[in-house]
Design an enzyme around this catalytic site. Structure first.
Site, mmCIF file in Angstrom:
data_model
loop_
_atom_site.group_PDB
_atom_site.id
_atom_site.type_symbol
_atom_site.label_atom_id
_atom_site.label_comp_id
_atom_site.label_asym_id
_atom_site.label_seq_id
_atom_site.Cartn_x
_atom_site.Cartn_y
_atom_site.Cartn_z
ATOM 1 N N ALA A 153 -14.664 22.490 -5.044
ATOM 2 C CA ALA A 153 -15.772 21.946 -4.246
ATOM 3 C C ALA A 153 -15.278 20.697 -3.517
ATOM 4 O O ALA A 153 -14.349 20.021 -3.972
ATOM 5 C CB ALA A 153 -16.926 21.587 -5.173
ATOM 6 N N GLY A 181 -13.991 24.783 -8.318
ATOM 7 C CA GLY A 181 -14.708 25.813 -7.567
ATOM 8 C C GLY A 181 -13.764 26.855 -6.980
ATOM 9 O O GLY A 181 -14.159 28.006 -6.768
ATOM 10 N N GLU A 197 -13.224 29.210 -9.684
ATOM 11 C CA GLU A 197 -14.500 29.914 -9.909
ATOM 12 C C GLU A 197 -14.718 31.002 -8.856
ATOM 13 O O GLU A 197 -15.203 32.093 -9.152
ATOM 14 C CB GLU A 197 -15.660 28.909 -9.911
ATOM 15 C CG GLU A 197 -15.583 27.980 -11.123
ATOM 16 C CD GLU A 197 -16.644 26.908 -11.083
ATOM 17 O OE1 GLU A 197 -16.582 26.047 -10.179
ATOM 18 O OE2 GLU A 197 -17.542 26.929 -11.940
ATOM 19 N N GLU A 218 -12.967 19.925 -13.552
ATOM 20 C CA GLU A 218 -14.227 19.220 -13.278
ATOM 21 C C GLU A 218 -14.492 18.098 -14.266
ATOM 22 O O GLU A 218 -15.056 17.064 -13.918
ATOM 23 C CB GLU A 218 -15.408 20.204 -13.313
ATOM 24 C CG GLU A 218 -15.519 21.104 -12.083
ATOM 25 C CD GLU A 218 -14.688 22.369 -12.171
ATOM 26 O OE1 GLU A 218 -13.782 22.444 -13.027
ATOM 27 O OE2 GLU A 218 -14.935 23.295 -11.386
HETATM 28 C C1 LIG Z 1 -5.520 19.779 -5.088
HETATM 29 C C2 LIG Z 1 -4.587 18.747 -5.612
HETATM 30 C C3 LIG Z 1 -3.851 19.233 -6.848
HETATM 31 C C4 LIG Z 1 -3.545 18.424 -4.502
HETATM 32 O O1 LIG Z 1 -2.711 17.397 -4.928
HETATM 33 P P1 LIG Z 1 -1.686 16.698 -3.907
HETATM 34 O O2 LIG Z 1 -0.925 15.691 -4.691
HETATM 35 O O3 LIG Z 1 -0.957 17.736 -3.163
HETATM 36 O O4 LIG Z 1 -2.573 15.962 -2.821
HETATM 37 P P2 LIG Z 1 -3.648 14.828 -3.027
HETATM 38 O O5 LIG Z 1 -4.181 14.784 -4.375
HETATM 39 O O6 LIG Z 1 -3.091 13.553 -2.469
HETATM 40 O O7 LIG Z 1 -4.815 15.341 -2.073
HETATM 41 C C5 LIG Z 1 -4.634 15.447 -0.670
HETATM 42 C C6 LIG Z 1 -5.912 15.066 0.004
HETATM 43 O O8 LIG Z 1 -6.910 16.031 -0.338
HETATM 44 C C7 LIG Z 1 -8.074 15.404 -0.842
HETATM 45 N N1 LIG Z 1 -8.693 16.309 -1.828
HETATM 46 C C8 LIG Z 1 -8.088 16.948 -2.814
HETATM 47 N N2 LIG Z 1 -8.946 17.729 -3.479
HETATM 48 C C9 LIG Z 1 -10.130 17.563 -2.871
HETATM 49 C C10 LIG Z 1 -11.433 18.106 -3.095
HETATM 50 N N3 LIG Z 1 -11.678 18.987 -4.075
HETATM 51 N N4 LIG Z 1 -12.417 17.696 -2.287
HETATM 52 C C11 LIG Z 1 -12.193 16.820 -1.290
HETATM 53 N N5 LIG Z 1 -10.989 16.278 -1.025
HETATM 54 C C12 LIG Z 1 -9.982 16.664 -1.801
HETATM 55 C C13 LIG Z 1 -7.535 14.128 -1.485
HETATM 56 O O9 LIG Z 1 -8.551 13.178 -1.586
HETATM 57 C C14 LIG Z 1 -6.467 13.737 -0.481
HETATM 58 O O10 LIG Z 1 -7.137 13.138 0.611
HETATM 59 P P3 LIG Z 1 -6.474 11.926 1.391
HETATM 60 O O11 LIG Z 1 -7.506 11.512 2.372
HETATM 61 O O12 LIG Z 1 -6.160 10.868 0.370
HETATM 62 O O13 LIG Z 1 -5.220 12.458 1.999
HETATM 63 C C15 LIG Z 1 -5.336 17.451 -5.960
HETATM 64 O O14 LIG Z 1 -5.805 16.867 -4.776
HETATM 65 C C16 LIG Z 1 -6.489 17.668 -6.885
HETATM 66 O O15 LIG Z 1 -6.316 17.698 -8.069
HETATM 67 N N6 LIG Z 1 -7.694 17.751 -6.314
HETATM 68 C C17 LIG Z 1 -8.936 17.823 -7.074
HETATM 69 C C18 LIG Z 1 -9.159 19.178 -7.670
HETATM 70 C C19 LIG Z 1 -10.481 19.227 -8.393
HETATM 71 O O16 LIG Z 1 -10.761 18.398 -9.216
HETATM 72 N N7 LIG Z 1 -11.296 20.220 -8.082
HETATM 73 C C20 LIG Z 1 -12.611 20.363 -8.666
HETATM 74 C C21 LIG Z 1 -13.630 19.839 -7.729
HETATM 75 S S1 LIG Z 1 -15.262 19.803 -8.444
HETATM 76 C C22 LIG Z 1 -15.768 21.425 -8.363
HETATM 77 O O17 LIG Z 1 -15.058 22.238 -7.913
HETATM 78 C C23 LIG Z 1 -17.151 21.667 -8.871
HETATM 79 C C24 LIG Z 1 -17.488 23.139 -9.060
HETATM 80 O O18 LIG Z 1 -17.207 23.558 -10.355
HETATM 81 C C25 LIG Z 1 -18.952 23.485 -8.971
HETATM 82 C C26 LIG Z 1 -19.683 22.762 -8.010
HETATM 83 C C27 LIG Z 1 -21.075 23.246 -8.042
HETATM 84 C C28 LIG Z 1 -21.833 22.205 -7.377
HETATM 85 C C29 LIG Z 1 -23.251 22.470 -7.626
HETATM 86 C C30 LIG Z 1 -23.983 21.232 -7.421
HETATM 87 C C31 LIG Z 1 -25.246 21.347 -8.192
HETATM 88 C C32 LIG Z 1 -25.790 20.045 -8.375
HETATM 89 C C33 LIG Z 1 -26.966 20.116 -9.260
HETATM 90 C C34 LIG Z 1 -27.500 18.767 -9.317
HETATM 91 C C35 LIG Z 1 -28.932 18.753 -9.340
HETATM 92 C C36 LIG Z 1 -29.292 17.345 -9.223
HETATM 93 C C37 LIG Z 1 -30.718 17.257 -8.949
HETATM 94 O O19 LIG Z 1 -31.482 17.681 -9.815
HETATM 95 O O20 LIG Z 1 -31.028 16.725 -7.884
#
Ligand SMILES: CC(C)(COP(=O)(O)OP(=O)(O)OC[C@H]1O[C@@H](n2cnc3c(N)ncnc32)[C@H](O)[C@@H]1OP(=O)(O)O)[C@@H](O)C(=O)NCCC(=O)NCCSC(=O)C[C@@H](O)CCCCCCCCCCCCC(=O)O
Length: 719
Positions: A61, A100, A103, A123
């Site tokens: 996500a 995500g 997923e 997450e």
């Molecule tokens: C992917 C990586 C391993 C890459 O690593 P690398 O070293 O190559 O590069 P960087 O880490 O430097 O990253 C480069 C660049 O990319 C940006 N970035 C990386 N990942 C993301 C991302 N996921 N989103 C946005 N940006 C990202 C990073 O910031 C860098 O940017 P820059 O500007 O500095 O160059 C590594 O990056 C990594 O590990 N990333 C994170 C991976 C991760 O953790 N993924 C999980 C994300 S959370 C998710 O997926 C959630 C899902 O399970 C489900 C979501 C459901 C949502 C539903 C919401 C319901 C809410 C209900 C609430 C109700 C509230 C109410 O009642 O109101």
């Protein structure tokens, strides 16, 4: 944001397009919904492959969207539509499939991964749980114990491990999309019923209750107050005990609590802070994107005590050839054995050969002559370090970067003993240096942008979170630690015990309270520094009250403890008692308690009841106040730098985001008001006097931490 194309005649290829990691932003989700619908509708298409642009499947996500008004199609029904689709869908996983992203792949009927891909549900490290069905589908696919491990730790697995666990169906060294296209054609027309994970039961597990109880106990213990790991266990339990639709309800309910929590905000802030510190800039105008790092293929480490050994190991692990130097034969021989042992143990864990051939040993400083970079790690003594730098400057080839591992001495003064001060920077590692993630790169006023960039880059290669900081006593981390430790000692004088102070700090989330930590690091280290600073008894002018030094309140408690030969764990006694010298289990020490009573009586101090709030506020707010001073002085470029230092080097609980983030969560006005209160009560403690920047931030409406840099810039431009 998701490209649709037709390949091999009947295969729809959907390519996620959102650089750099193809995160599932609203536009990408909309793109997936549209292209999947199109593929399912198109009579010419009999199967679908989903992949990511630029060799990266999907990083999950879009974290930047969290905390904002959510728009676009939600993930859960989108993944459900893929799973329910009547045409086979294959995820072609290159690079990463995280959160995500995994997923989404679990919603597909098959998963094919490149051998270099990494998969995971991280997450939990963002204060969340895999809430797009991941907590329900993964246990159904790989069983409860393996799913619990991945979901509660957030660890990434290699493609090989993913295959072993059953997360992926195939691993390839070839073009993953080509392999996936070929594969999906071979299953086109078959029923996908058995491939829909949501319809499968969770593999049964004997002693389910006992397993969950055991896991919950372990998770609670290691979480130290973090709520997401606990919610992850609860979600997997739902997968194991409830039908899928109810499990999904539970997943949603748990995510609802986590999503808006302060801990999730803190952890997501940490994620971005860790990345922000790599984009360093200095008051001189030098920056990460305009400064060229030099390649380092040969390094030298001077001084092979605990730090020098750890640094040698960390360099060798990175593939850098190292010459490890100590002029004392005995120390050299012991270091040789210790370094080889560490390298062997680490290699055994990884299942690879130890890089022993990369390390050479010498008792002669001349051996550093042709190194590209030298890290001095001799005893923390200015005169000794000055002499080493003088010698290195004469010995080393022109252009060798000279770095010091000092934990707080003046880097510029060391530079002044060399012919090329622009090549001198601090590289402050944390013990054990081959394990701890933090590296403070200390930039003196004369350090060249190239020297800073080289040290930062080398740190990154070593797997460290490198933070560029300015040169002042203690730099950032240790400078802030000083008033924190000082408050803890004052609290003992006023009636607290080490047990009380430590318990409050450990309840807050620190792995160790200040006294346990001091016992572990060795009380003699600080004692030596205080002696050098002429704070301890023999150097104090006659007639000076014992609890006042240099015009401010001083507690000689730690000095008195050291005078008793109590240096902490290494001597078996410090603030606590240990079974033996080197013992690890801290026990309350009746001797210490009577010593404190006698001390108070001798100085006319009356012990009073001190509550948890006072302990926490005095210890933390004084540290935070120093953080504001550091920002005001330009020693750290922004609050993210300070927070990264405390999270990665000082055991600050990550789910509290770091001291500066924590201050913003508490409310700057509240921190200011409490500091004013404590300073009024203790006017002889200047560290409690609220700093100018804190006042300024409060006056400008307590902006969120992400906007502090602007206020600091404005403040400085007005000077
Ligand atoms: C992917 C990586 C391993 C890459 O690593 P690398 O070293 O190559 O590069 P960087 O880490 O430097 O990253 C480069 C660049 O990319 C940006 N970035 C990386 N990942 C993301 C991302 N996921 N989103 C946005 N940006 C990202 C990073 O910031 C860098 O940017 P820059 O500007 O500095 O160059 C590594 O990056 C990594 O590990 N990333 C994170 C991976 C991760 O953790 N993924 C999980 C994300 S959370 C998710 O997926 C959630 C899902 O399970 C489900 C979501 C459901 C949502 C539903 C919401 C319901 C809410 C209900 C609430 C109700 C509230 C109410 O009642 O109101």
């Amino acid at each position: 944001m998701a490209q649709y194309s037709r390949v091999a005649g009947s295969v729809a290829l959907i390519t996620l397009q959102n650089p750099p990691v193809n995160a599932l932003s609203a536009a990408v989700r909309q793109g997936i919904v549209d292209t999947v619908e199109r593929a399912l509708r198109d009579p010419e298409v009999n199967s679908v492959v989903i992949c990511g642009q630029n060799g990266k499947f999907c990083g999950g996500a879009d974290i930047k969207e969290f905390g904002r008004q959510m728009s676009g199609p939600p993930l859960v029904p989108m993944i459900h539509a893929i799973e329910a689709g009547h045409k086979p869908m294959v995820a072609a996983i290159e690079g990463v499939a995280l959160g995500g992203g995994l997923e989404l792949a679990l919603g597909c009927h098959y998963r094919i991964a490149h051998s270099k891909a990494r998969l995971g549900l991280p997450e939990v490290s963002l204060g969340l749980l895999p809430a797009a069905g991941g907590s329900q589908r993964l246990p159904r696919l790989i069983g409860v114990p393996a799913a619990l491990d991945l979901i509660t730790t957030g660890r990434h697995v290699t493609a090989a491990e993913a295959l072993k666990l059953g997360i992926v169906d195939q691993v390839t060294d070839h073009n993953t999309v080509d392999v996936a296209v070929k594969f999906v054609q071979s299953v086109a027309g078959q029923s996908m019923d058995s491939r829909r994970l949501s319809t499968r039961p969770c593999p049964s597990l004997p002693n389910l209750d006992a397993v969950f109880e055991g896991v919950m106990q372990r998770v609670r213990q290691s979480a130290r107050g973090a709520i997401a790991p606990v919610a992850c266990v609860q979600a997997v339990r739902a997968a194991a005990t409830l039908p899928y639709p109810q499990g999904m309800e539970r997943e949603k309910e748990l995510m609802g609590t986590l999503f808006t929590s302060g801990q999730a905000r803190a952890l997501q802030y940490c994620f971005f802070a860790q990345r922000a510190v790599g984009k360093w800039s200095l008051p001189s105008g030098a920056r990460w994107d305009t400064s060229k790092a030099m390649p380092i293929s040969k390094a030298a480490v001077i001084g092979l005590g605990t730090m020098g050994r750890g640094i040698t190991v960390a360099l060798a692990q990175t593939g850098v050839s190292v010459v490890a130097v100590d002029t004392q034969e005995r120390q050299l021989a012991e270091a040789k054995q210790a370094v080889s042992g560490m390298l062997e143990r680490m290699a055994q864990k990884r299942g690879s050969a130890p890089p022993l051939g990369l390390v050479h040993y010498s008792n002669n400083l001349q051996a550093a002559a042709d190194a590209d970079l030298v890290i001095e790690a001799v005893f923390e003594d200015m005169a000794l370090k000055e002499s080493v730098f003088q010698q290195l400057s004469a010995i080393c080839k022109p252009g060798t970067f000279l770095c010091t591992n000092t934990s707080g001495l003046d880097v510029d003064r060391l530079a002044s003993h060399t012919r090329r001060p622009e090549l001198v920077v601090g590289m402050h590692f944390f013990a054990p240096a081959h394990v701890m993630k933090l590296l403070e790169v200390v930039c003196g006023p004369r350090s060249s942008p190239e020297a800073v960039a080289t040290a930062m880059q080398l740190g990154k290669k070593m797997g460290k979170v490198s933070v560029a900081v300015g040169n002042c006593p203690g730099f950032v981390g240790n400078r802030m630690l000083k008033p924190y430790v000082e408050q803890a000692n004052f609290l003992l004088e006023e009636g607290a015990t080490p047990e009380l102070v430590d318990q409050v700090l450990e309840d807050f989330g620190f792995a160790m309270g200040v006294f346990r930590m001091s016992d572990l690091s060795g009380l003699d280290v600080g004692w030596r520094i205080r002696k050098a600073d002429k704070l301890t008894d023999p150097s104090v002018p006659a007639g000076q009250p014992v609890r006042v030094r240099q015009g401010r309140r001083y507690s000689p408690l730690a000095d008195l403890i050291c005078e008793q030969g109590r240096f902490g764990q290494k001597t078996g006694q410090g603030w606590y008692h240990y079974d033996k010298p080197g013992g690890r289990v801290a026990r309350s020490d009746p001797w210490l308690h009577s010593f404190l009573e006698e001390y108070r009586a001798r100085h006319g101090l009356v012990a009073r009841h001190i509550d948890h709030q006072e302990v926490l506020e005095r210890c933390l707010y004084v540290l935070i106040n120093e953080g504001f001073r550091i920002l005001d002085d330009g020693i750290a470029a922004g609050p993210e730098d300070i927070d990264a230092i405390y999270v990665f080097g000082y055991g600050w609980p990550r789910h509290r985001g770091g001291p500066m983030f924590y201050a913003s969560m508490v409310g700057l006005a509240r921190v200011l008001e409490r500091l004013e209160h404590y300073h009024q009560a203790h006017p002889d403690v200047p560290h409690l006097q609220p700093c100018r920047l804190l006042r300024r931030l409060v006056a400008s409406g307590s902006p969120p931490v992400q906007r502090w840099r602007e206020v600091i810039k404005r403040l400085h431009s007005q000077l």
